[in-house]
Write an enzyme that holds these catalytic residues in place. Structure first.
Site, PDB file in Angstrom:
ATOM      1  N   LYS A   1     -10.730   2.370 -13.197  1.00  0.00           N
ATOM      2  CA  LYS A   1     -10.432   2.329 -14.527  1.00  0.00           C
ATOM      3  C   LYS A   1     -10.245   0.872 -14.948  1.00  0.00           C
ATOM      4  O   LYS A   1     -10.462   0.122 -13.967  1.00  0.00           O
ATOM      5  CB  LYS A   1      -9.184   3.033 -14.776  1.00  0.00           C
TER       6      LYS A   1
ATOM      7  N   CYS B   1      -4.776   7.699  -6.406  1.00  0.00           N
ATOM      8  CA  CYS B   1      -3.702   8.679  -6.312  1.00  0.00           C
ATOM      9  C   CYS B   1      -4.128  10.005  -6.847  1.00  0.00           C
ATOM     10  O   CYS B   1      -3.970  11.048  -6.058  1.00  0.00           O
ATOM     11  CB  CYS B   1      -2.487   8.127  -7.446  1.00  0.00           C
TER      12      CYS B   1
ATOM     13  N   GLU C   1      -1.867   1.631 -11.874  1.00  0.00           N
ATOM     14  CA  GLU C   1      -2.587   0.402 -11.696  1.00  0.00           C
ATOM     15  C   GLU C   1      -3.300  -0.220 -13.143  1.00  0.00           C
ATOM     16  O   GLU C   1      -3.722   0.520 -14.028  1.00  0.00           O
ATOM     17  CB  GLU C   1      -3.612   0.498 -10.703  1.00  0.00           C
TER      18      GLU C   1
ATOM     19  N   GLY D   1     -10.308   9.309 -10.863  1.00  0.00           N
ATOM     20  CA  GLY D   1     -10.501   8.873  -9.470  1.00  0.00           C
ATOM     21  C   GLY D   1      -9.355   7.919  -8.985  1.00  0.00           C
ATOM     22  O   GLY D   1      -8.262   8.360  -9.704  1.00  0.00           O
TER      23      GLY D   1
HETATM   24  N1  NAD Z   1      -1.675   2.610  -5.974  1.00  0.00           N
HETATM   25  C1  NAD Z   1      -0.838   3.259  -7.005  1.00  0.00           C
HETATM   26  O1  NAD Z   1      -1.064   3.077  -8.033  1.00  0.00           O
HETATM   27  C2  NAD Z   1       0.023   4.205  -6.589  1.00  0.00           C
HETATM   28  C3  NAD Z   1       1.131   4.616  -7.366  1.00  0.00           C
HETATM   29  C4  NAD Z   1       2.191   5.321  -7.081  1.00  0.00           C
HETATM   30  C5  NAD Z   1       2.353   5.753  -5.815  1.00  0.00           C
HETATM   31  N2  NAD Z   1       1.496   5.320  -4.898  1.00  0.00           N
HETATM   32  C6  NAD Z   1       1.734   5.342  -3.478  1.00  0.00           C
HETATM   33  O2  NAD Z   1       2.160   4.338  -2.930  1.00  0.00           O
HETATM   34  C7  NAD Z   1       1.643   4.314  -1.444  1.00  0.00           C
HETATM   35  C8  NAD Z   1       0.975   3.024  -1.042  1.00  0.00           C
HETATM   36  O3  NAD Z   1      -0.067   2.902  -1.831  1.00  0.00           O
HETATM   37  P1  NAD Z   1      -0.812   1.705  -2.205  1.00  0.00           P
HETATM   38  O4  NAD Z   1      -2.066   1.889  -3.379  1.00  0.00           O
HETATM   39  O5  NAD Z   1       0.235   0.475  -2.472  1.00  0.00           O
HETATM   40  O6  NAD Z   1      -1.460   1.318  -0.576  1.00  0.00           O
HETATM   41  P2  NAD Z   1      -2.179   0.040  -0.108  1.00  0.00           P
HETATM   42  O7  NAD Z   1      -3.261   0.835   0.773  1.00  0.00           O
HETATM   43  O8  NAD Z   1      -2.628  -0.926  -1.106  1.00  0.00           O
HETATM   44  O9  NAD Z   1      -1.303  -0.716   0.886  1.00  0.00           O
HETATM   45  C9  NAD Z   1      -0.338  -0.296   1.698  1.00  0.00           C
HETATM   46  C10 NAD Z   1       0.040  -1.434   2.591  1.00  0.00           C
HETATM   47  O10 NAD Z   1       1.001  -0.911   3.698  1.00  0.00           O
HETATM   48  C11 NAD Z   1       0.451  -1.707   4.810  1.00  0.00           C
HETATM   49  N3  NAD Z   1       1.095  -1.105   6.022  1.00  0.00           N
HETATM   50  C12 NAD Z   1       0.536  -0.154   6.796  1.00  0.00           C
HETATM   51  N4  NAD Z   1       1.179   0.404   7.833  1.00  0.00           N
HETATM   52  C13 NAD Z   1       2.267  -0.489   7.960  1.00  0.00           C
HETATM   53  C14 NAD Z   1       3.262  -0.607   8.683  1.00  0.00           C
HETATM   54  N5  NAD Z   1       3.713   0.162   9.790  1.00  0.00           N
HETATM   55  N6  NAD Z   1       4.450  -1.726   8.522  1.00  0.00           N
HETATM   56  C15 NAD Z   1       4.251  -2.649   7.253  1.00  0.00           C
HETATM   57  N7  NAD Z   1       3.052  -2.583   6.632  1.00  0.00           N
HETATM   58  C16 NAD Z   1       2.271  -1.408   6.725  1.00  0.00           C
HETATM   59  C17 NAD Z   1      -1.018  -1.935   4.719  1.00  0.00           C
HETATM   60  O11 NAD Z   1      -1.457  -3.171   5.753  1.00  0.00           O
HETATM   61  C18 NAD Z   1      -1.172  -2.226   3.096  1.00  0.00           C
HETATM   62  O12 NAD Z   1      -0.981  -3.374   2.829  1.00  0.00           O
HETATM   63  C19 NAD Z   1       0.843   5.574  -1.416  1.00  0.00           C
HETATM   64  O13 NAD Z   1       1.712   6.677  -0.802  1.00  0.00           O
HETATM   65  C20 NAD Z   1       0.369   5.821  -2.580  1.00  0.00           C
HETATM   66  O14 NAD Z   1       0.367   7.410  -2.930  1.00  0.00           O
HETATM   67  C21 NAD Z   1       0.563   4.398  -5.186  1.00  0.00           C
END
Ligand code: NAD
Length: 432
Positions: free
Chosen positions: A323, A262, A154, A259
């Site tokens: 961050k 992830c 991020e 924090g």
């Molecule tokens: N945020 C990061 O920096 C990052 C980096 C690498 C991997 N990840 C991984 O990616 C995944 C997503 O993380 P994020 O930070 O984007 O999460 P987030 O909470 O920001 O977004 C998840 C989205 O999925 C939607 N959602 C939930 N159930 C759904 C469904 N059945 N159909 C359609 N939409 C649905 C939610 O409404 C939400 O908008 C996690 O597994 C996380 O560990 C995150």
């Protein structure tokens, strides 16, 4: 190629916008109708540098669409990328409710061969589990299952997605692997390594990579705490350590602990995966313990600077997001530290350049300032919590004049201790 991205959070939105930028037709789907309505009105629900321009450009070009209509997105797409959340459960393991329900929704609407890709971070075995669930739901159409973990940071998400160190594709379905290679073809031009692995190895790679980085942070924090006792500078140690190519200079910056959305959840999820397979991960377990203790150490540091008691004291806090360059407050060290200070009787006035609205949802009893100087006004101590660039060159004379007493707890080591002391501040950093 036409693809669908299910879940339009940090990862889904960045993934969708970047693939659209590569020329792919992308439909981003979310169950959150308000989020989709905002995106269709040109409002970006998160703060991520450059994302708003990328979204509006590709939306205008007709390559990027937002909808709650999963059915039509699935019907039109060859590749379906699952990017829904996998938050931690109380026992630290990953909650797979969202990803399983998304996979079942996809299965219900399949109208031909599909490649179903997990981009969410999931425990080892999830890909195979999804294969079983989808097969149970429908037997008519063939499909491939792929694990394609996302490594973006991020705050630098677009650059990380467009210029990744590597792309990991885990699958045993040859046709699916070929389609994934085609999807990532634009990255061949910049010679991005594509690592093809088993489904399980790809799933484990993401947890192992994050746990390693988290361990590096906890390691240097432990060294910093030792430096505090010895009276030497952790930056000298980290710099000299990091010059060794086997160690590397990144993630050797001490602070209040890791924090974000992830590292905290992925480290505890890895511990659960190890347990589920009858093993353990002593190193990661220690990294988690060190990280939890580090937050409390920061509270004690502030307390000592105030003569042993924060009760009745005014604390100015600069930075709240976990961050810089993000408004993400998930598992931000600021939450535990500010809450502990308030519990011990302090009054907190905080300023963050972009995270205030998100912070208000998780930090009550905090007064929010509109800039750094207002946060410092009348403070008995000023705490640097997040290393936003704009905090690096503040008018420290002015700050000193505004504070009740010139004390600084620099939890990100933004300033030079010597310089701050010359300016008349009672200054503490981390390991200096
Ligand atoms: N945020 C990061 O920096 C990052 C980096 C690498 C991997 N990840 C991984 O990616 C995944 C997503 O993380 P994020 O930070 O984007 O999460 P987030 O909470 O920001 O977004 C998840 C989205 O999925 C939607 N959602 C939930 N159930 C759904 C469904 N059945 N159909 C359609 N939409 C649905 C939610 O409404 C939400 O908008 C996690 O597994 C996380 O560990 C995150």
């Amino acid at each position: 190629m036409q693809i669908a991205v299910i879940g339009t959070g940090y990862v889904g939105l960045v993934t969708g916008a970047c693939f659209a930028e590569f020329g792919t037709s992308v439909t981003c789907v979310d169950v959150d109708a308000e989020k989709i309505a905002h995106l269709n009105n040109g409002q970006i629900p998160i703060y991520e540098p450059g994302l708003d321009q990328l979204v509006s450009k590709n939306k205008a070009a007709g390559r990027l669409n937002f909808t709650t209509d999963l059915r039509s997105a699935v019907e039109q797409s060859l590749v379906i990328i699952l990017a829904v959340g996998t938050p931690p459960k109380d026992d630290g393991s990953a909650n797979l409710t969202f990803i399983e329900s998304a996979a079942l929704d996809v299965a219900r609407h399949m109208n031909g061969y599909k490649v179903i890709v997990t981009k969410s971070t999931v425990p080892v075995g999830t890909g195979e589990r999804l294969r079983g669930l989808i097969r149970e739901q429908q037997q008519k159409f063939d499909f491939g299952i792929v694990s394609n973990p996302e490594f973006l940071r991020e705050g630098a998400a677009i650059d990380d997605f467009m210029r990744p160190d590597r792309v990991v594709i885990g699958s045993r379905d040859e046709a699916a692997i070929a389609i994934m290679r085609a999807l990532y073809r634009p990255l061949y031009l910049i010679e991005t390594p594509v690592v093809i692995t088993s489904l399980e190895a790809a799933e484990l790679t993401k947890y192992a990579a994050n746990a390693f980085l988290a361990t590096k942070i906890s390691f240097i924090n432990e060294v910093a705490n030792l430096c505090d006792r010895i009276g030497c500078d952790v930056h000298d140690v980290a710099r000299a350590m990091g010059m060794d190519n086997r160690i590397g200079r990144y993630f050797l910056h001490p602070g209040p602990g890791y924090g974000g959305s992830c590292f905290p959840k992925d480290t505890t999820a890895l511990l659960s995966v190890a347990k589920a397979y009858g093993g353990e991960s002593l190193i990661v377990s220690a990294a988690v313990e060190v990280n939890n203790a580090q937050r409390l150490r920061m509270v004690e540091k502030i307390e000592r600077l105030l003569g042993g008691d924060v009760n009745g004291k005014q604390v100015g806090v600069l930075g709240l997001s976990f961050k810089p360059e993000t408004d993400d407050m998930r598992e931000a060290p600021s939450v535990d530290i500010v809450n502990a200070l308030i519990e011990r009787g302090a009054r907190v006035r905080a300023y963050d350049p972009v995270a205030t609205e998100q912070a208000k949802k998780v930090l009550s009893h905090v007064e929010y300032a509109s800039d750094e100087y207002e946060a410092a006004g009348g403070a008995d101590v000023l705490v640097f919590m997040t290393e936003w660039n704009q905090f690096r060159a503040l008018d420290m004379e002015k700050i000193k004049g505004l504070m009740r007493a010139p004390r600084i707890a620099d939890l990100r080591n933004i300033y030079e201790p010597q310089r701050m002391r010359e300016l008349g501040f009672d200054y503490v950093g981390v390991g200096r």
